[in-house]
Design an enzyme around this catalytic site. Structure first.
Site, PDB file in Angstrom:
ATOM      1  N   CYS A   1      15.405   1.497  37.004  1.00 58.03           N
ATOM      2  CA  CYS A   1      15.624   2.759  36.294  1.00 58.03           C
ATOM      3  C   CYS A   1      16.533   2.534  35.077  1.00 58.03           C
ATOM      4  O   CYS A   1      17.030   1.433  34.849  1.00 58.03           O
ATOM      5  CB  CYS A   1      16.254   3.781  37.234  1.00 58.03           C
TER       6      CYS A   1
ATOM      7  N   CYS B   1      19.897   1.112  35.966  1.00 55.82           N
ATOM      8  CA  CYS B   1      19.813  -0.313  36.314  1.00 55.82           C
ATOM      9  C   CYS B   1      19.741  -1.160  35.049  1.00 55.82           C
ATOM     10  O   CYS B   1      20.387  -2.204  34.955  1.00 55.82           O
ATOM     11  CB  CYS B   1      18.594  -0.586  37.193  1.00 55.82           C
TER      12      CYS B   1
END
Length: 81
Positions: free
Chosen positions: A11, A14
């Site tokens: 995501c 991340c």
């Protein structure tokens, strides 16, 4: 050589943590391998229930938030010592 693992599905958070970790490694000039772990079973093995997670030399140092760049540098310095 340090091993730094970014735990998460990939995501935006991340990716941001990956960017912070790479910048910290470059700024400190340490020899480190950065690995992205996206497999949920492997992530859960680190007791991470909320991503992103950051592991330095197999020690979970942060999960569920994006740490400050200075915090990441401190964790890397401590692991390299």
């Amino acid at each position: 050589m340090l091993t730094i693992k970014i735990l998460g599905p990939g995501c935006a958070n991340c990716r941001k943590l990956d960017e912070i970790a790479r910048t910290a490694v470059a700024d400190l000039g340490v020899d480190a391998e950065i690995v992205k772990i996206t497999d949920m079973a492997a992530i859960i093995d680190y007791d991470v229930l909320k991503t992103p997670g950051l592991v330095v030399n197999d020690k979970l140092v942060c999960s569920g938030r994006i740490p400050t760049p200075e915090s990441v540098k401190e964790w890397i310095r401590a692991a390299a010592a």
